[in-house]
Design an enzyme around this catalytic site. Structure first.
Site, PDB file in Angstrom:
ATOM      1  N   ARG A   1      90.753 -17.133  73.039  1.00 38.49           N
ATOM      2  CA  ARG A   1      92.235 -17.342  72.189  1.00 38.49           C
ATOM      3  C   ARG A   1      93.548 -18.442  72.493  1.00 38.49           C
ATOM      4  O   ARG A   1      94.041 -18.821  71.745  1.00 38.49           O
ATOM      5  CB  ARG A   1      92.816 -15.939  72.153  1.00 38.49           C
ATOM      6  CG  ARG A   1      92.015 -14.270  71.792  1.00 38.49           C
ATOM      7  CD  ARG A   1      93.179 -13.408  71.623  1.00 38.49           C
ATOM      8  NE  ARG A   1      92.632 -12.586  71.057  1.00 38.49           N
ATOM      9  CZ  ARG A   1      92.480 -10.590  70.545  1.00 38.49           C
ATOM     10  NH1 ARG A   1      93.615 -10.197  71.327  1.00 38.49           N
ATOM     11  NH2 ARG A   1      92.473  -9.953  69.537  1.00 38.49           N
TER      12      ARG A   1
ATOM     13  N   ARG B   1      81.633  -7.504  73.887  1.00 42.22           N
ATOM     14  CA  ARG B   1      83.237  -6.533  73.800  1.00 42.22           C
ATOM     15  C   ARG B   1      81.905  -6.239  71.789  1.00 42.22           C
ATOM     16  O   ARG B   1      81.932  -7.013  71.209  1.00 42.22           O
ATOM     17  CB  ARG B   1      84.053  -6.976  73.395  1.00 42.22           C
ATOM     18  CG  ARG B   1      85.273  -6.918  75.266  1.00 42.22           C
ATOM     19  CD  ARG B   1      86.714  -6.982  74.905  1.00 42.22           C
ATOM     20  NE  ARG B   1      87.096  -7.700  76.109  1.00 42.22           N
ATOM     21  CZ  ARG B   1      87.912  -7.322  76.740  1.00 42.22           C
ATOM     22  NH1 ARG B   1      88.697  -7.583  76.204  1.00 42.22           N
ATOM     23  NH2 ARG B   1      88.999  -7.765  78.172  1.00 42.22           N
TER      24      ARG B   1
ATOM     25  N   GLU C   1      98.091 -11.534  70.572  1.00 46.56           N
ATOM     26  CA  GLU C   1      98.071 -11.276  72.043  1.00 46.56           C
ATOM     27  C   GLU C   1      96.816 -12.034  72.730  1.00 46.56           C
ATOM     28  O   GLU C   1      95.670 -12.023  72.776  1.00 46.56           O
ATOM     29  CB  GLU C   1      97.228  -9.946  72.298  1.00 46.56           C
ATOM     30  CG  GLU C   1      97.389  -9.111  73.503  1.00 46.56           C
ATOM     31  CD  GLU C   1      96.782  -7.741  73.692  1.00 46.56           C
ATOM     32  OE1 GLU C   1      96.968  -7.415  72.729  1.00 46.56           O
ATOM     33  OE2 GLU C   1      96.476  -7.666  74.864  1.00 46.56           O
TER      34      GLU C   1
END
Length: 427
Positions: free
Chosen positions: A392, A263, A350
């Site tokens: 994450r 990304r 998130e």
RNA sequence: GGAGAGGUGGCAGAGUGGUCGAAUGCGCGGGUUUGCUAAACCCGUGAGCUCGUAAGGGUUCCGCAGGUUCAAAUCCUGUCCUCUCCGCCA
């Protein structure tokens, strides 16, 4: 895309939905273009009919004179046909462009609001927030990684630029363990494991709702090809049924894809981005489901349930968020995020996201199913959900596992895949 | 990377300029026959868009995109994919 007829029959509802989702789409223009296109199409078909008739007669002409006359007639029609075809094509292209900007309808229970401020927490995970003694200051994962030589951010930056990193030592084992843990769990739940390509054709990207080029793009494209690096295995897994019509008996298809994700994070500068939280490349285990329309809601619940189970197993506290209409993006009908507690940020962040895209994505992909014995075909429903986004999850495991003696304890669920149960000072 | 061959309906497989949305076989659906099953026989059987309350009609589609022609599955160009052989390579 939304169904063309549905839009025409529900103009006001579609407009309201655009407003709720904070999306600017010119629905009126779409209706006008559709009207115009259909009229032109009728004309075109009439002319085609004429042209076909003339062409057929030529084959049966008795004399050369007759033949020549008919040919001349055909040529005249063809001239008109060429012009008309272009008009129809132009209108189609314009209509399609507007249609693509119209987002999916939202679930009636999705909270209405313009942005993530309206997202609502629907529940909390069973793992309690960490209770460290008074005066103990937990380190964040960047500090932990530094302390135990787990991640080389500087090396990553030197080699590939900011946002890239080397995992080292136990962090490498942890990534592999997280992948194996997630894939094993999913296989037990009936998912077919797949390692997907890390690149995809641009039309597959578009089919799944990602925009390969342009100022705001999240996507890295590969120069001199029509390939892009994928931002998620959702792209490659979704593309699997592009332009296919599958037998309804073969549904549902429950897939789990392991891939790297790339990304650009264009426009994200300044946003919370320390360490592993927002990076240009990470590994991810993704769930993807193709199913019948009547099954999609229950599969959505299943995907969320699996995501929760994974973070329960990892002993990480989290909250589940029902995403507000304005934060859904284009294809999602409903979306739940899991936000894990991240001691380093002293906030929830998130870690997963699961969407029910109903037939919106399938329509663009042209992924259909057919029921035996029935006429015609229908669009499948697609759902996706993060099983584990390694970067994450890794961050969470490191930060949540730290003890007051400074070591980092590994969650039991990962022990079968690890050769150590704790990260501590090297000898 | 080089040299060839090929992509046609659910599948197999014909078709090299008009009578082809496409033979034939298999499969599938329905029927006849039959004590039941099988076999045999008969009929039917792609999708998209569009017009129509419907019956039904029109139009588009032979990997994809262009081109030639009055007319393209068929000829030409490009492109993607598959297969075979050679080279290179983890």
């Amino acid at each position: 895309m939304l169904d063309r007829k549905f839009i025409l029959e529900n103009i006001e509802a579609v407009k309201l939905n655009c407003k709720n989702r904070n999306v600017v789409a010119d629905v009126d223009r779409f209706v006008e273009l559709d009207q115009a296109r259909r009229e032109k199409q009728q004309e075109l078909e009439a002319l085609n009919r004429e042209s076909n008739a003339v062409a057929k007669q030529i084959g049966k002409c008795a004399t050369p004179e007759e033949r020549e006359a008919k040919k001349e007639e055909g040529r005249a029609i063809r001239e008109k046909l060429v012009a008309l075809e272009k008009e129809v094509k132009d209108l189609e292209a314009q209509e399609d462009l507007v249609q693509r900007t119209i987002p999916n309808m939202a679930h009636p229970d999705s909270p209405i609001g313009n942005d993530d401020g309206s997202n609502t927490v629907v529940e909390y995970g069973p793992t309690p927030l960490p209770k460290w003694s008074e005066g103990f200051k937990p380190l964040d994962h960047v500090e932990l990684a530094e302390k135990y030589d787990l991640i080389d951010f500087e090396g990553g930056a030197r080699v590939a630029g900011a946002g890239f990193y080397f995992l080292k030592n136990e962090a490498v084992m942890l990534e592999l363990a997280l992948e194996q843990f997630a894939v094993n769990k999913l296989v037990k739940k009936g998912f077919t494991p797949m390692i997907t390509p890390d690149v995809a054709r641009n039309d597959v990207l578009q089919g799944t709702g990602y925009i390969p080029r342009g100022a705001e793009t999240q996507i890295y494209s590969i120069d001199k090809t029509d390939l892009s690096l994928i931002a998620t295995a959702e792209i490659t897994l979704g593309g699997l049924l592009a332009n296919e019509t599958i037998d309804s008996e073969k549904l549902p298809l429950k897939l789990c894809g392991v891939s790297h994700c790339f990304r650009t994070e264009a426009g994200a500068a300044g946003r919370a981005s320390r360490g592993l939280y927002r990076v240009h490349q990470f590994s991810k285990v993704e769930m993807f489901v193709f199913c019948l329309p009547e099954q999609s809601e229950s599969f959505h619940a299943e995907l969320l349930g699996i995501e929760r189970e994974i973070f329960d197993d990892l002993k990480i506290p989290y909250q589940v968020v029902d995403t507000a209409t304005g934060d859904l993006g284009g294809p999602a009908y409903r979306k739940f995020d899991i936000e894990a507690w991240m001691p380093g940020r002293n906030a929830y962040g998130e870690v997963t996201s699961t969407s029910n895209c109903t037939d919106y994505q399938a329509r663009r992909l042209n992924a259909r199913y057919k029921v035996k014995g029935e006429k015609g075909s229908h669009f499948v429903h697609t759902l996706n959900g993060t099983a584990v986004a390694i970067s994450r999850a890794l961050l969470s495991v490191l930060e949540m596992g730290q003890q007051e003696d400074g070591t980092i304890v590994m969650p039991d669920a990962l022990l079968p895949y690890l050769s150590f149960d704790r990260i501590g000072p090297k000898n």
